[in-house]
Design a protein around this motif. Structure first.
Motif, mmCIF file in Angstrom:
data_model
loop_
_atom_site.group_PDB
_atom_site.id
_atom_site.type_symbol
_atom_site.label_atom_id
_atom_site.label_comp_id
_atom_site.label_asym_id
_atom_site.label_seq_id
_atom_site.Cartn_x
_atom_site.Cartn_y
_atom_site.Cartn_z
ATOM 1 N N ARG A 8 0.817 -1.208 0.000
ATOM 2 C CA ARG A 8 0.000 0.000 0.000
ATOM 3 C C ARG A 8 0.855 1.265 0.000
ATOM 4 N N VAL A 9 2.049 1.187 0.592
ATOM 5 C CA VAL A 9 2.987 2.320 0.513
ATOM 6 C C VAL A 9 3.346 2.566 -0.947
ATOM 7 N N ILE A 10 3.650 1.493 -1.657
ATOM 8 C CA ILE A 10 4.013 1.624 -3.076
ATOM 9 C C ILE A 10 2.831 2.158 -3.885
ATOM 10 N N LEU A 11 1.630 1.606 -3.641
ATOM 11 C CA LEU A 11 0.444 2.075 -4.368
ATOM 12 C C LEU A 11 0.197 3.564 -4.110
ATOM 13 N N GLY A 12 0.113 3.937 -2.858
ATOM 14 C CA GLY A 12 -0.114 5.344 -2.521
ATOM 15 C C GLY A 12 1.022 6.227 -2.999
ATOM 16 N N GLY A 13 2.254 5.695 -2.928
ATOM 17 C CA GLY A 13 3.425 6.450 -3.367
ATOM 18 C C GLY A 13 3.439 6.687 -4.867
ATOM 19 N N ALA A 135 -1.954 9.123 0.715
ATOM 20 C CA ALA A 135 -2.265 8.527 2.015
ATOM 21 C C ALA A 135 -3.676 7.946 2.049
ATOM 22 N N TYR A 136 -4.565 8.502 1.259
ATOM 23 C CA TYR A 136 -5.930 7.977 1.184
ATOM 24 C C TYR A 136 -5.924 6.500 0.784
ATOM 25 N N PHE A 137 -4.945 6.086 -0.001
ATOM 26 C CA PHE A 137 -4.877 4.708 -0.499
ATOM 27 C C PHE A 137 -4.099 3.774 0.429
ATOM 28 N N TYR A 138 -3.546 4.319 1.497
ATOM 29 C CA TYR A 138 -2.778 3.488 2.436
ATOM 30 C C TYR A 138 -3.718 2.864 3.465
ATOM 31 N N LYS A 139 -3.606 1.573 3.627
ATOM 32 C CA LYS A 139 -4.345 0.820 4.653
ATOM 33 C C LYS A 139 -3.347 -0.113 5.344
ATOM 34 N N GLU A 140 -3.561 -0.327 6.621
ATOM 35 C CA GLU A 140 -2.646 -1.198 7.385
ATOM 36 C C GLU A 140 -2.750 -2.649 6.968
ATOM 37 N N THR A 141 -3.955 -3.138 6.676
ATOM 38 C CA THR A 141 -4.097 -4.558 6.365
ATOM 39 C C THR A 141 -4.400 -4.774 4.903
#
Length: 141
Positions: A8-13, A135-141
């Motif tokens: 998710r870091v990569i996606l949001g990034g 950050a909207y696209f970042y999720k922990e799980t």
């Protein structure tokens, strides 16, 4: 405290990087292109950018986006999830990657101060928006 979800870091990034690269391309490659050409000539460099330089700047933009979202993910446990933390992460990235880098070029009189102040100010707006959207696209799980 959970692990950072690197997918998710990569996606949001990447999403943040697209925003950074679009703003940078329009601002520096179109709007400020004449000023950059003149500044480059003044230091004995080519007035036009090579394809390799354009690719390098785009890679830098995606790296900046990924770093912004990684910072957001790292800050979430302490500051909470949401736009406020994303803005703080973006501001940290801006300070380190934009303000300090452009400050060094200003201190060394490499490029005109007005040009550096313009791109640094635009960079602040750009990176705060990019970090918030990414950050909207970042999720922990």
């Amino acid at each position: 405290m959970g692990k950072i979800n690197m997918g998710r870091v990569i996606l949001g990034g990447i999403i943040a990087g697209v925003i950074i690269n679009l703003v940078e391309g329009v601002m520096n490659g179109v709007i400020l292109q004449p000023q950059w050409s003149q500044a480059a000539k003044a230091i004995g460099r080519s007035a036009t950018m090579s394809p390799k330089q354009i690719v390098a700047f785009n890679v830098w933009g995606f790296a900046a986006g990924i770093i912004a979202i990684w910072l957001y993910a790292a800050m979430r446990p302490r500051f909470g999830a949401g736009p406020k933390t994303a803005i703080q992460a973006g501001a940290a990235l801006w300070l380190l990657a934009y303000a300090m880098a452009n400050g060094m070029m200003a201190f060394l009189h490499i490029f005109p101060l007005g040009l550096l102040l313009t791109v640094t100010a635009v960079g602040l707006v750009e990176v705060l928006i990019a970090a918030t959207v990414g950050a909207y696209f970042y999720k922990e799980t």
